[in-house]
Design a protein around this motif. Sequence first.
Motif, PDB file in Angstrom:
ATOM      1  N   GLU A 148     -18.624  36.740  45.405  1.00 15.19           N
ATOM      2  CA  GLU A 148     -19.709  37.655  45.999  1.00 15.19           C
ATOM      3  C   GLU A 148     -20.789  37.909  45.252  1.00 15.19           C
ATOM      4  N   TYR A 149     -21.079  36.672  44.279  1.00 10.42           N
ATOM      5  CA  TYR A 149     -22.160  37.112  43.704  1.00 10.42           C
ATOM      6  C   TYR A 149     -22.877  35.523  43.236  1.00 10.42           C
ATOM      7  N   LYS A 150     -24.380  35.722  43.354  1.00  9.15           N
ATOM      8  CA  LYS A 150     -24.935  34.139  42.950  1.00  9.15           C
ATOM      9  C   LYS A 150     -25.574  34.280  42.014  1.00  9.15           C
ATOM     10  N   GLU A 151     -25.123  33.716  40.720  1.00  7.01           N
ATOM     11  CA  GLU A 151     -25.930  33.657  39.452  1.00  7.01           C
ATOM     12  C   GLU A 151     -27.402  32.818  39.399  1.00  7.01           C
ATOM     13  N   ASN A 152     -28.102  33.283  38.497  1.00  2.00           N
ATOM     14  CA  ASN A 152     -29.368  32.477  38.479  1.00  2.00           C
ATOM     15  C   ASN A 152     -29.715  31.966  37.050  1.00  2.00           C
ATOM     16  N   ARG A 153     -30.708  31.271  36.951  1.00  2.00           N
ATOM     17  CA  ARG A 153     -30.837  30.750  35.683  1.00  2.00           C
ATOM     18  C   ARG A 153     -31.076  31.711  34.441  1.00  2.00           C
ATOM     19  N   ASP A 154     -31.858  32.857  34.797  1.00  3.19           N
ATOM     20  CA  ASP A 154     -31.855  34.003  33.690  1.00  3.19           C
ATOM     21  C   ASP A 154     -30.524  34.474  33.127  1.00  3.19           C
ATOM     22  N   GLU A 155     -29.663  34.330  33.902  1.00  5.88           N
ATOM     23  CA  GLU A 155     -28.218  35.011  33.565  1.00  5.88           C
ATOM     24  C   GLU A 155     -27.573  34.032  32.971  1.00  5.88           C
ATOM     25  N   ILE A 156     -27.693  32.589  33.296  1.00  2.99           N
ATOM     26  CA  ILE A 156     -27.007  31.588  32.504  1.00  2.99           C
ATOM     27  C   ILE A 156     -27.598  31.712  31.278  1.00  2.99           C
ATOM     28  N   PHE A 157     -28.917  31.603  31.089  1.00  7.45           N
ATOM     29  CA  PHE A 157     -29.464  31.733  29.444  1.00  7.45           C
ATOM     30  C   PHE A 157     -28.933  32.930  28.568  1.00  7.45           C
ATOM     31  N   THR A 158     -28.961  33.920  29.400  1.00  6.86           N
ATOM     32  CA  THR A 158     -28.611  35.317  28.733  1.00  6.86           C
ATOM     33  C   THR A 158     -27.039  35.188  28.108  1.00  6.86           C
ATOM     34  N   ASN A 159     -26.293  35.039  29.176  1.00  5.50           N
ATOM     35  CA  ASN A 159     -24.853  34.678  28.742  1.00  5.50           C
ATOM     36  C   ASN A 159     -24.675  33.851  27.573  1.00  5.50           C
ATOM     37  N   ALA A 160     -25.216  32.571  27.688  1.00  6.34           N
ATOM     38  CA  ALA A 160     -25.038  31.360  26.870  1.00  6.34           C
ATOM     39  C   ALA A 160     -25.569  32.026  25.554  1.00  6.34           C
ATOM     40  N   PHE A 161     -26.566  32.684  25.280  1.00  8.90           N
ATOM     41  CA  PHE A 161     -27.165  33.311  24.290  1.00  8.90           C
ATOM     42  C   PHE A 161     -26.196  34.153  23.671  1.00  8.90           C
ATOM     43  N   HIS A 162     -25.537  34.960  24.164  1.00 14.20           N
ATOM     44  CA  HIS A 162     -24.845  36.199  23.854  1.00 14.20           C
ATOM     45  C   HIS A 162     -23.420  35.323  23.271  1.00 14.20           C
ATOM     46  N   LYS A 163     -22.908  34.583  23.751  1.00 11.29           N
ATOM     47  CA  LYS A 163     -21.811  33.712  23.391  1.00 11.29           C
ATOM     48  C   LYS A 163     -22.040  32.851  22.234  1.00 11.29           C
ATOM     49  N   THR A 164     -23.358  32.584  22.113  1.00 10.42           N
ATOM     50  CA  THR A 164     -23.705  31.553  20.889  1.00 10.42           C
ATOM     51  C   THR A 164     -23.643  32.596  19.756  1.00 10.42           C
ATOM     52  N   ILE A 165     -24.341  33.518  19.813  1.00 13.42           N
ATOM     53  CA  ILE A 165     -24.417  34.529  18.631  1.00 13.42           C
ATOM     54  C   ILE A 165     -22.951  35.103  18.249  1.00 13.42           C
ATOM     55  N   GLN A 166     -22.146  35.515  19.185  1.00 16.54           N
ATOM     56  CA  GLN A 166     -20.702  35.786  19.009  1.00 16.54           C
ATOM     57  C   GLN A 166     -20.091  34.736  18.150  1.00 16.54           C
ATOM     58  N   GLN A 167     -20.242  33.591  18.481  1.00 19.17           N
ATOM     59  CA  GLN A 167     -19.354  32.556  18.003  1.00 19.17           C
ATOM     60  C   GLN A 167     -19.840  32.262  16.404  1.00 19.17           C
ATOM     61  N   LEU A 168     -21.102  32.042  16.380  1.00 16.01           N
ATOM     62  CA  LEU A 168     -21.612  32.081  15.212  1.00 16.01           C
ATOM     63  C   LEU A 168     -21.202  33.366  14.105  1.00 16.01           C
ATOM     64  N   GLU A 169     -21.189  34.383  14.578  1.00 17.56           N
ATOM     65  CA  GLU A 169     -20.775  35.540  13.791  1.00 17.56           C
ATOM     66  C   GLU A 169     -19.359  35.236  13.563  1.00 17.56           C
ATOM     67  N   LYS A 170     -18.535  34.924  14.494  1.00 20.49           N
ATOM     68  CA  LYS A 170     -17.208  34.604  14.082  1.00 20.49           C
ATOM     69  C   LYS A 170     -16.831  33.450  13.071  1.00 20.49           C
TER      70      LYS A 170
END
Length: 780
Positions: free
Chosen positions: A625-647
Amino acid sequence: MIKRIIRVLIVIIFILGILAWFFVRNNKPIYSGKLDLEKLRDSVSVYFDEVGVPHIYANNTADAYLALGYLHAQDRLWQMELMRRIGPGRLSEIFGKDMIQTDKLFRGMGIELAAKKSLAKIDTNSISFQYARAYLDGVNQFITHGKTPIEFRLLGIEKETYTILDIYNVFGYMSFGFAQAYKTDPLLTDLHEKLGSLYLRDLDVNNDPRTTLIKNYTNGIEKRSAGAISKQINELTMNLPIPPFVGSNSWVIGSKKTKEKGVILANDPHIEFSQPSVWYQAHIKSPDYEMYGFHLALTPFPLLAHNRDFAYGLTMFQNDDLNFYYESGDFLERKEIIKVKGEDDVEFIVKTGKKGPIMNNLFKGLDSTKSISMDWIYTKSNNDLLDVTYLMSHAKSLSEFKSGVSKIHAPGLNVMYGDKNNNIAWFAAAKLFRFSEEIDTKFILDPAYSNSEINLLGFDQNPQAINPPWNYVYSANNQPEEIENGYYPGYYLPEDRAKRIVQLLSDKNDFSKSDVEKMILDNTSSVVPGLVRTVLGNLTKVNFSENENKALEILKNWDGSYTQKSIAPSIYNLFLYHFASLTFKDEMGDDYFQMFLNTHLFKRQIAKQIKNLNSIWWDDISTKEYKENRDEIFTNAFHKTIQQLEKEYGDNLEEWTWDQSLSVTHKHAFDKVAVLRPFFNVGPFKTDGGNEVLNNQIFYLNDIGKYQVKAGPSTRRIIDFSDIENSSTIIPTGQSGNIFSKHYKDQAEKYHAGEFVKMKLNEAEIKQAKDVLILYPKKD
């Protein structure tokens, strides 16, 4: 009573220590003293320098090659044994059932069959054959009279003498390592079947003329599960006991751009790290020949070399010389028998179609309703690599050198050249051919194309440059400029290293050897800072955490350098994984995504995808029901990156340094045996560098953020014709593959510290060596 037990234990430990000392002493290579060898015409003096390189002084060249064979074997017989077994598919004989699938693949490809066909045509009176036979005489005398390497004893291997066929099988395995089509064509075919042409249109499948190009200069269907090939090639190559070639840098600077007005050649072939390391160095001097060379196991003539007159080096061309076809009909069959250690022999049938061997029964999971054949120019053409390597190393002029290079048909090589007369040159050496325009060779080809006319190109039509007016030549496995018939298809690496080489070479006209040493160790990406700016400019920075904001500032100020105490590389490379995963995995699925990550295609795709605002890949097909765009991919990837590095590293961002993320271990074939691993492996080490910088430390991305370097510079060489006796090099571990040798790992610390050692040519300096071995003709 207790005191008596302690005394007995002390005596036992002392005796065991004495026995161990004698065992080690008696199994070391012999670097000094006297030895008698059969078939020598005269005595040969060998001076071993501080890092174990033999400087061989002989009264005739045949004696020099015989001595080289003996010395090469005493330091690298185990490596020779592995190399001679891969091409003909004989690893199961020593490692057991785990290598059966690998042996099936190499038997099926027909490397040894092709070698036998070439040898049937060889001129046994040629000087190259005579010198190769002298080299093998030396190897075989060590097998007969020398100490048995400990690896043979631990595995219970019986030593066998070597023949010219073994040399040709080594050439065949080397050529296989260059064939990227195995990893790419079947994968793309399945992705096309699964997703359709719109998705592949956004991938960097074919040549891109907008990137940095090597400049020429002359003086004149139904679903068929084909991706199983790619998947299993990835798995097999990751577990091979001898590493394949994967890339390389080289450049040659003309005298007009050097401080002392002499040509400077730099070369660092990228090969998977292993122990022993790939190259064996030797300096030969006879009345009519001198060369300081780098030899593969069982190769008498060096692939990298220099003397006082000229120097040469290699990188991978990455041209497309292997294709797959769908075939049907009747096939020729032959039975192969694989001997397996501790198991019954394995028999299987190899089928051969019109274009080559049928892959279906060589790989698990291939659809049996459609047969896939392999058409590889290496096994279809006569192999002249023995003559080629001889002619290159014995050339007397640039024209003779070019004549030798022109005989290369496969694997495709970028051959770099410089000499004392201020000539510089680059040759893309391979037998190139053209299909008709409607055929895209990056996919498995339809049977209708099996009869298509193939136009072979003459060597003068190959990409090349001789003494260009810009006064340098280079190669970083990137795409060459178009030739007479357009851009040549290949599996080129992205422009990152090439762009950096051009940046560093173009504006400076007073290069010294020390400048080039710094350049070959350069850790700065020419491309990444621009990509990071694109990402940062398109993040949705809402409710960012403190660490996320700090990470943004670090990336914003990053110059693209990969040094051990940098924090940005740890953030950027984990971001790349999550960016790629969120972009491609939903469409590709887990298996295809992992295969895709391990291809040159993915490396080229990074820059293209980050810059692509409207790619079809941005949408996550699992969210209907939803079509993602480049900005969302960048932002979600960045969040995942910082969370993993903190872990992984904790909340203190200052501790997320690159030396925590990246390490390298040079692994022996016994790496999988836990009890032996500490004795035979070399490392681990922390290192500067990373993917696609000049100091190319190659690793695979993952979702954890900890990386093991798989490959890197197999040697770093700087040849300066204004000061030829002080040219420099380094190899990753050491000159010897004998664990008891003092040269087993004596260069490892220097290599990872970015240091060099001298490649000695000065006779007076060489003859001051502490280790001197005299070889005498054996008397009847």
